[in-house]
Design an enzyme around this catalytic site. Structure first.
Site, PDB file in Angstrom:
ATOM      1  N   GLU A 179      82.919  21.321  44.293  1.00  0.00           N
ATOM      2  CA  GLU A 179      84.258  21.659  43.795  1.00  0.00           C
ATOM      3  C   GLU A 179      84.166  22.740  42.716  1.00  0.00           C
ATOM      4  O   GLU A 179      84.912  23.713  42.712  1.00  0.00           O
ATOM      5  CB  GLU A 179      84.941  20.412  43.207  1.00  0.00           C
ATOM      6  N   GLY A 226      72.436  17.169  46.299  1.00  0.00           N
ATOM      7  CA  GLY A 226      73.279  16.642  45.234  1.00  0.00           C
ATOM      8  C   GLY A 226      72.649  15.409  44.614  1.00  0.00           C
ATOM      9  O   GLY A 226      71.426  15.239  44.648  1.00  0.00           O
ATOM     10  N   GLU A 248      68.501  16.218  49.840  1.00  0.00           N
ATOM     11  CA  GLU A 248      67.808  16.754  48.651  1.00  0.00           C
ATOM     12  C   GLU A 248      68.543  16.193  47.445  1.00  0.00           C
ATOM     13  O   GLU A 248      69.644  16.639  47.125  1.00  0.00           O
ATOM     14  CB  GLU A 248      67.864  18.282  48.642  1.00  0.00           C
ATOM     15  N   CYS A 282      67.427  20.993  39.562  1.00  0.00           N
ATOM     16  CA  CYS A 282      66.997  19.711  40.149  1.00  0.00           C
ATOM     17  C   CYS A 282      65.598  19.349  39.674  1.00  0.00           C
ATOM     18  O   CYS A 282      65.282  18.185  39.492  1.00  0.00           O
ATOM     19  CB  CYS A 282      67.061  19.777  41.667  1.00  0.00           C
TER      20      CYS A 282
END
Ligand SMILES: NC(=O)c1ccc[n+]([C@@H]2O[C@H](COP(=O)([O-])OP(=O)(O)OC[C@H]3O[C@@H](n4cnc5c(N)ncnc54)[C@H](O)[C@@H]3O)[C@@H](O)[C@H]2O)c1
Ligand SMILES: C[N+](C)(C)CC=O
Length: 501
Positions: A179, A226, A248, A282
């Site tokens: 978003e 995410g 992932e 990440c």
């Protein structure tokens, strides 16, 4: 500065949303409105998926050489298109420092070139054996249409990682941006305009659209990047439909500073590991296991390096931008407060910068005296916080690093060859970096162990994720098949298990 973007979504060669919920996009550095984003409706989603499926039915028939040329042409468009507006939007939507947004965009073209060549090379290969009179082999086929559900932190690059592989394998692609980063993703979409009509679509929206894409019979594979919680839900939904899915997910990467580390190099590496993109990578370093004999020297050097970082708007002169949302900053504050309440010492940071209280900023923070009972050791922080644990030796550092539900990456600083080998043998993670954190390579598989995910992106595995194999056994001449029936009489037993003949 780009024009204020308006609500739209993109389907090559250009198709704009007629309806759908509209939301403001907010700049996390200033809390000003950047533009509006629209969520696609269920009807629009189905109509787009039908078109992408129709386009894919033609694309899968395109020969490998022409498909590779189309991907090279796409790479050329990325290299020659002015993507300044895309970088500015990315910086305004999620706070990424502008030079890093440019860096992200510059890394996109090579991945299309890499998969263009890999898919072409493979087209001439046959897996399996040939036997006299019978041609026996396995071949690759595309899956259909892949859904790419993206996170906010590298909205364009991570999309390219899986879209390049999927297109090269002969699929159509539907991207659902996070978003927060809808507008920069849409801005980037213009580079796909040279592909066959309708082969590539971007369908903005939130969890509802993401879930609809995973559940739809009109998508045939999922590439999700995410958080762990959403990744688990996506994996379960895809699994219920036997739909291949790459997941992932999040991490809490450890970094080990050995007694044999070059402390100057390690302290700079720790700054990159922990604070690059305000800790929202990440593979950000979240837990540091520092061997007792070098602990104090390392902490001093690390704090000195950290003091050089400038905090501010991603469009100004700063290395540390804001966090992506209030939710993200609240989480960081909660984890730091919890650690301090349980005995951690604050070496620097630990607060909202006083001059920047009108955005979601948080100072780069170093905590020492951390222990395993602290929430920050057990949850993904995804903010600019380094939690340091003092350990007696290298063995204890590896044990600590492995004592986590996550297993994305891990980094070790050492000049001992023996320790380097022990590290890559024992560390429970999908990626191990020795003396150089957070590097990726288009040709090497990227992904996590344990809760950090399943499946791999990049490299050959990244292509295999988007195709299925089919075994074919083809005899040169039609042969009447009589090798098993009727059974010879002496093969039968009576009810007592005795030979009949
Ligand atoms: N392992 C990796 O390669 C990697 C790379 C980048 C980011 N990440 C992780 O991503 C997270 C940060 O990104 P985020 O905050 O955007 O993650 P997120 O999980 O909140 O959202 C990711 C995407 O999933 C969508 N989504 C939400 N609910 C859904 C549902 N029920 N079904 C389908 N889609 C749904 C979101 O709209 C978004 O597009 C961090 O945990 C980070 O570690 C992992
Ligand atoms: C792998 N990298 C750094 C591009 C993105 C991870 O969030």
């Amino acid at each position: 500065m780009p024009d204020t973007p308006t609500a739209r979504y993109f389907l090559c060669p250009g198709y704009h949303a007629s309806a759908g919920q509209v939301h403001d996009v907010i700049d996390p550095a200033t809390l000003e409105t950047v533009g509006e984003r629209t969520e696609v409706t269920t009807e629009e989603l189905s109509s787009v998926l039908i078109r992408v499926n129709e386009a894919q039915a033609l694309w899968k028939q395109v020969d490998a050489k022409s498909r590779a040329k189309a991907l090279h042409d796409l790479a050329h468009r990325i290299e020659t298109t002015d993507l300044t507006d895309c970088a500015i939007l990315m910086s305004r939507e999620m706070g990424k420092p502008y030079p890093e947004a440019i860096g992200e965009l510059q890394n996109c073209a090579p991945i299309f070139r890499y998969y263009a060549e890999m898919a072409r090379d493979e087209a001439g290969k046959i897996a399996g054996t040939t036997q006299a009179g019978s041609f026996q082999f396995a071949k690759y086929e595309p899956l259909g249409v892949s859904a790419h559900i993206m996170p906010f932190n590298f909205p364009v690059l991570l999309m390219c990682w899986t879209v390049a592989a999927s297109l090269a394998a002969g699929n159509g692609c539907v991207v659902k941006p996070a978003e927060i980063t809808t507008l920069s993703t849409l801005e980037f979409m213009k580079v796909f305009a040279g592909l066959p009509d309708n082969l590539m679509a971007c369908l903005p929206g939130g969890a509802k659209v993401g879930k609809a894409l995973v559940d739809s019979n009109l998508t045939h594979a999922v590439a999700f990047t995410g958080s762990v919680t959403v990744g688990q839900a996506v994996a379960a939904a895809a699994g219920a439909r036997m739909k291949p899915a790459i997941i992932e997910a999040g991490g809490s990467d450890p970094m080990i500073i050995s007694a044999h580390a070059d402390i100057d190099v390690a302290s700079a590496g720790a700054v990159t590991g922990a604070f690059h993109m305000s800790g929202q990578v990440c593979t950000s370093t979240e837990r540091l296991y520092v061997v007792d004999s070098v602990h104090d020297r390392f902490v001093e050097a690390f704090a000195a390096e950290t003091a050089r970082l400038r905090i501010g708007n991603g469009l100004g002169k700063s290395e540390i931008g804001p966090l992506s949302s209030k939710f993200a900053r609240d989480k960081v504050e909660r984890l730091v407060t919890d650690a301090v309440s349980k005995g951690a010492d604050l070496i620097c940071g630990g607060r909202i910068p006083p001059a920047l209280d009108n955005g979601w900023f948080y100072e780069p923070t170093i905590l020492t005296n951390c222990s395993a009972d602290m929430d920050i050791l057990n949850e993904e922080c995804f903010g600019p916080v380094a939690a340091i644990l003092r350990v007696p030796d290298f063995e204890a550092a590896i044990d600590g690093a492995n004592a986590s539900d996550f297993g994305l990456g891990a980094c070790v600083f050492t000049r001992s060859l023996e320790e380097a080998h022990e590290a890559h043998e024992r560390l429970q993670s999908g990626m191990v970096w020795i003396n150089n954190p957070m590097i990726d390579n288009d040709a090497l598989p990227f992904g996590g162990w344990k809760a950090s995910g399943m499946g791999r992106e990049l490299g050959r595995q990244g292509l295999d994720a988007f195709r299925r194999t089919k075994m074919v056994i083809m005899d040169h001449k039609p042969v009447r098949q009589e090798w098993w029936y009727p059974y010879p009489d002496n093969w039968f037993l009576d009810a007592g298990g005795r030979k009949l003949v």
